[in-house]
Enzyme design. Sequence first.
Site, short mmCIF file in Angstrom:
data_model
loop_
_atom_site.label_atom_id
_atom_site.label_comp_id
_atom_site.label_asym_id
_atom_site.label_seq_id
_atom_site.Cartn_x
_atom_site.Cartn_y
_atom_site.Cartn_z
N ASN A 9 0.67 -1.23 0.00
CA ASN A 9 -0.05 0.11 -0.02
C ASN A 9 1.09 1.28 -0.05
OD1 ASN A 9 -1.94 2.01 0.55
ND2 ASN A 9 -2.25 1.63 2.75
N GLY A 172 2.24 1.93 10.69
CA GLY A 172 2.85 2.99 10.41
C GLY A 172 3.59 3.56 12.14
N SER A 212 3.13 -2.22 10.41
CA SER A 212 4.63 -2.52 10.53
C SER A 212 5.32 -3.74 10.15
CB SER A 212 5.04 -1.82 11.94
OG SER A 212 4.58 -0.76 12.22
C1 PEP Z 1 -0.79 -0.12 6.07
O1 PEP Z 1 -0.82 1.16 5.68
O2 PEP Z 1 -1.55 -0.86 5.39
C2 PEP Z 1 0.17 -0.60 6.93
C3 PEP Z 1 0.20 -1.75 7.12
O3 PEP Z 1 1.22 0.31 7.16
P1 PEP Z 1 2.66 0.03 7.72
O4 PEP Z 1 3.44 -1.29 6.95
O5 PEP Z 1 3.53 1.27 7.43
O6 PEP Z 1 2.49 -0.13 9.22
#
Ligand code: PEP
Length: 250
Positions: A9, A172, A212
């Site tokens: 994403n 995030g 994450s």
């Molecule tokens: C996301 O936004 O779907 C996501 C999982 O972000 P991150 O991997 O940065 O936590």
Amino acid sequence: MRKKIIAGNWKMNKTPSEAKALVAEMIDKVANAACDVVVCPTAICIPGVLDAVQGSNIKVGAQNVHFKESGAYTGELAGNMLKEIGVDYVIIGHSERRQYFGETDETVNLRTKAAIAAGVTPIVCVGESLLEREQGITAETVCRQTKVAFLEISADDAKNVVIAYEPVWAIGTGKTATADQADEVCGIIRDTIKDLYGAEVADAIRIQYGGSMNAANAEELLAKPNIDGGLIGGASLKAEDFSVIVAAAK
Ligand code: PEP
């Protein structure tokens, strides 16, 4: 055996030229993937990314879809528009859409039905907030989100939907759910699907973990029985890291 699926994403990152360059860097690195590989750029980057991935195993997804086929909905994109240019997946109900853009369980259901009607595979996001986890209502929250998202969707359509379990507190933030925590909630979501549609659909449906996930923790998360892939934010913006996650999805 469910085939794993890793989706990136990209959120509101990368200009059209940067998006093409990023996906071009990924093509060779993920060419031997044992899983489905998807990248979800911003809408304006989709045509360029579609061009760049031609002939590769990378599929392209959008980050949202409107629930009407056409009409006076300024700024929105319809499912048939995505389908016509070759988009195969669409993320629906991401927590950022729920948090900043008024997305609700009901609009998630409408968008999921619209995507299915257009022939685009929905990636439906569910997940509890930190407060909900602390209150001990994680199961109740994901159960409700899942049940509403699948209202009026047939068993045949349901088994092709992808669900992304994304605890909001892990997105995030650098805080990952432990592999056991993530597996437990993915199991609860699978049980909810079983209650709705029976064991065959529950066994077939793919449930990703997102929050994450990165090159260092992907292998442990993806080894869990109820985790069928990942929805990756930050780490999907680096071709090398993304390819390590893809390689871990065996
Ligand atoms: C996301 O936004 O779907 C996501 C999982 O972000 P991150 O991997 O940065 O936590």
